[in-house]
Write an enzyme that holds these catalytic residues in place. Structure first.
Site, short mmCIF file in Angstrom:
data_model
loop_
_atom_site.label_atom_id
_atom_site.label_comp_id
_atom_site.label_asym_id
_atom_site.label_seq_id
_atom_site.Cartn_x
_atom_site.Cartn_y
_atom_site.Cartn_z
N GLN A 347 6.96 -19.76 8.15
CA GLN A 347 8.27 -20.06 7.60
C GLN A 347 8.95 -20.98 8.61
OE1 GLN A 347 9.86 -17.10 5.03
NE2 GLN A 347 10.09 -19.15 4.18
N SER A 514 8.82 -13.21 10.44
CA SER A 514 7.68 -12.31 10.23
C SER A 514 6.94 -12.69 8.96
CB SER A 514 8.17 -10.88 10.10
OG SER A 514 8.89 -10.52 11.24
N HIS A 515 7.31 -13.82 8.38
CA HIS A 515 6.79 -14.19 7.06
C HIS A 515 5.55 -15.04 7.19
CE1 HIS A 515 11.29 -13.70 5.91
NE2 HIS A 515 10.70 -12.54 6.14
N VAL A 516 4.44 -14.39 7.37
CA VAL A 516 3.17 -15.10 7.48
C VAL A 516 2.42 -14.91 6.17
CG1 VAL A 516 3.01 -15.03 9.96
CG2 VAL A 516 2.16 -13.10 8.69
#
Ligand SMILES: Cc1cc2nc3c(=O)[nH]c(=O)nc-3n(C[C@H](O)[C@H](O)[C@H](O)COP(=O)(O)OP(=O)(O)OC[C@H]3O[C@@H](n4cnc5c(N)ncnc54)[C@H](O)[C@@H]3O)c2cc1C
Ligand code: SF4
Length: 588
Positions: A347, A514-516
């Site tokens: 992100q 944390s948006h993987v």
């Protein structure tokens, strides 16, 4: 030699949002489910008491709810020519561990992706021409569409009790909601949260500039709500100890609040906690999963035989388990061949800080998903002709709660310590705010996941290796969107603004997101994807890999609403298609 356990219908790996949703749906359909979870059992009453939760040192800095890097971590590098090194502290990512997964300490922003997102490549080519997408990007369609997704978004909203205001109800644009959202079949289950001063000021300025602000869709609940599983939640008190903490108040939706209390009452559900799955087992053909192998905390190994295996272990571990289990062909960036590991995306986080003299934001009032946003510069909601990039970001003000150790906003040029720094923190604590822009991350040939050739975990298995850097496309997008945020900031009349677009190379030290996503992506055919539109493996039809690992690229939204909708979609397909005729549900 592993001890063999009694056979079950379904083995699920992980009890975060995705694993819990599939477990709930399949046990309701009468299947026996064994869920195997790496971390401990967590429970609101015992683990998140109001007396112990507001502890920034314990939860933010010592990362109480996160996976220990000594147990498992990832290695990182920017480029395939480099040697990756292991992460020993979670700057970014903050992965969960234990029942609830990262769904305990998440922020709770609960967007749906826009309809065009599910056919992004085709959509952009139709609008801007067949050669408009640069060679740098490996964008892809998802193999599904909005009409197929909408009922499952609604199912998740009902479980969560999502608070918000519809912007598009069955095709009719609604005043006060997000006019860019896809047509919803029903209003949000609970009304929007009340807004603190910062979001109110932002929304006023945005509206004066002709934009259409809306309350950020939130898994923080605004009023008492009982979900279809019979679980009741209470309204959020804006306590400010939300992101990185569990909610003591039953107000932030999580798997342990919204699903597990109902699940544990079902006789056909078993949870095995403190048990780490080591691999998915297959038969001699490699085309059929026979169960999973896991180890308990003493290192003893167990085999759980199952007819169906569902992997809901988060993006990193989903991909790693597939690589360790020899399922799918590993992606090779030098040839572009192989699918496991490709289209890994992140992100692109941007923001602008505002320093006022005459405002008091009371910044300790807040929650992970309390705020106002605009979507005029997200995704393809603006004309990209001639801009030299695609994508965009969700612009919003979400005061999460100004924690005493971390929150010290000071303007650039302030000394980093000492008397002048103290004076500046006192001057700015109450009167500073920021506008964030959570933006898209588009796939490239060189950003991918693979097994590390050097570093191993405590069982001697290779760690997952991340190869990632921000593409030129995303850096240009970051500059453009941040300049739009800055225009709104200036309109709000602060003494000073500081623009922070994402720039330079990716590194893991500052927290970004944390948006993987990606690495085991969904698509229309096995040549360029790993799972079909039901999250069913193309290679092993009794294996389903659920979660954001299925996203071919990441739009300018938070991922969980879509990961959860896909988990409902996979469970629905298992119940209504697969069980009647076991085998591939999409034939090419
Ligand atoms: C600080 C933070 C803030 C966030 N805020 C937002 C937000 O506002 N909005 C949003 O949309 N998303 C947000 N997210 C992301 C969101 O938390 C995730 O998208 C979501 O939790 C993913 O659910 P999951 O089920 O795929 O994975 P997880 O929640 O990670 O659950 C996976 C589970 O699998 C277990 N597991 C892993 N490997 C194994 C193994 N080998 N064997 C057994 N068990 C295993 C883990 O312990 C974990 O419990 C945030 C995340 C963090 C960390
Ligand atoms: S801000 Fe609201 S939802 Fe978040 S932890 Fe506090 S009470 Fe719970």
């Amino acid at each position: 030699m592993a001890t063999k356990l009694p056979h079950t219908d379904v083995a699920i790996i992980g009890l975060g949002w995705t694993g819990a949703i599939v477990a709930s749906e399949l046990t309701a359909a009468g299947l026996d489910v064994v869920a195997i979870e790496r971390g401990p059992w967590r429970d609101t009453a015992r683990d998140f008491s109001i007396a112990s939760v507001p502890d920034e040192l314990r939860y933010v800095h010592r990362q109480e709810l996160m996976l220990r890097t000594a147990q498992n971590t990832v290695t990182v590098r920017n480029d395939p020519s480099e040697t990756a090194l292991p992460m020993r502290n979670w700057g970014s990512f903050h992965p969960g561990n234990g029942t609830g997964g990262a769904g305990n300490h998440w922020a709770g922003i609960t967007f749906r992706f826009q309809p065009q997102e599910f056919r992004l490549k085709s959509y952009l080519q139709e609008r801007y021409g067949p050669t408009a997408i640069s060679d740098e990007l490996t964008l892809q369609d998802w193999g599904t569409d909005w009409n197929e997704m909408e009922p499952f978004y609604t199912a998740f909203d009902r479980i969560v009790g999502t608070s918000g205001k519809a912007g598009n109800l069955r095709g009719q644009i609604q005043e006060g909601g997000n006019p860019f959202e896809g047509p919803r079949s029903e209003e949000y289950p609970t009304k929007p949260l009340r807004q603190p001063y910062g979001p109110v000021l932002f929304a006023k300025a945005a509206a004066e500039m002709g934009y259409r602000p809306f309350p950020v869709p939130s898994s923080l609940i605004s009023e008492p709500y009982t979900n279809p599983l019979g679980v009741t939640m209470g309204p959020c008190t804006f306590c400010g100890f939300c992101t990185n903490y569990g909610c003591a108040n039953y107000s932030k939706a999580s798997p342990i609040v919204n699903i597990l209390p109902a699940l544990v009452r079902r006789q056909n559900f078993t949870a095995r906690t403190n048990s780490e799955v080591l691999k998915v087992l297959t038969d001699s053909t490699g085309k059929k999963a026979t169960g999973v192998l896991f180890a308990d905390t003493s290192g003893e190994e167990w085999e759980q035989p199952a007819d169906l295996v569902v992997v809901g272990a988060f993006t990193f571990e989903n991909v790693r388990l597939m690589l360790l289990s020899g399922i799918g062909k590993p992606y090779d960036p030098s040839t572009g061949e192989g699918t496991t590991g490709r289209n890994y995306c992140y992100q692109t986080a941007n923001g602008v800080q505002l320093f006022f003299d005459d405002k008091n934001f009371n910044p300790f009032i807040g929650g992970g998903a309390v705020g106002m946003g605009i979507d005029e510069f997200n995704n393809d909601n603006f004309d990209h002709s001639g801009l030299g990039f695609f994508g965009g970001g969700s612009i919003r003000v979400t005061p999460i709660g100004a924690a005493p150790i971390s929150y010290r906003p000071v303007p650039p040029g302030t000394p980093a310590w000492g008397k002048e720094w103290k004076k500046a923190t006192v001057k700015n604590y109450l009167s500073a705010m920021s506008i964030g822009c959570e933006a898209s991350s588009y796939a490239t040939r060189n950003n991918y996941l693979s097994l590390d050739p050097t570093y191993t975990d405590r069982f001697g298995r290779p760690l997952l290796r991340i190869t990632f850097d921000f593409p030129e496309n995303d850096l240009k997008m970051a500059q453009y969107c941040t300049s739009k945020v800055a225009d709104i900031a200036r309109h709000m009349g602060p003494r000073q603004i500081v623009e922070n677009p994402m720039k330079g190379h990716w590194n893991t030290v500052p927290y970004q997101s944390s948006h993987v996503v990606g690495g085991f992506i969904m698509g229309e055919n096995p040549a360029n994807s790993c799972v079909n539109k039901y999250l069913q493996s193309w290679d092993v039809p009794n294996l389903f890999v659920v979660g954001a690992s299925a996203f071919p690229q990441n739009p300018g939204y938070n991922p969980t609403g879509t990961a959860a909708a896909l988990a409902f979609k996979a469970a629905d397909a298992i119940k209504n298609i697969y069980l009647k005729d076991p085998g591939p549900m999409v034939r090419t």
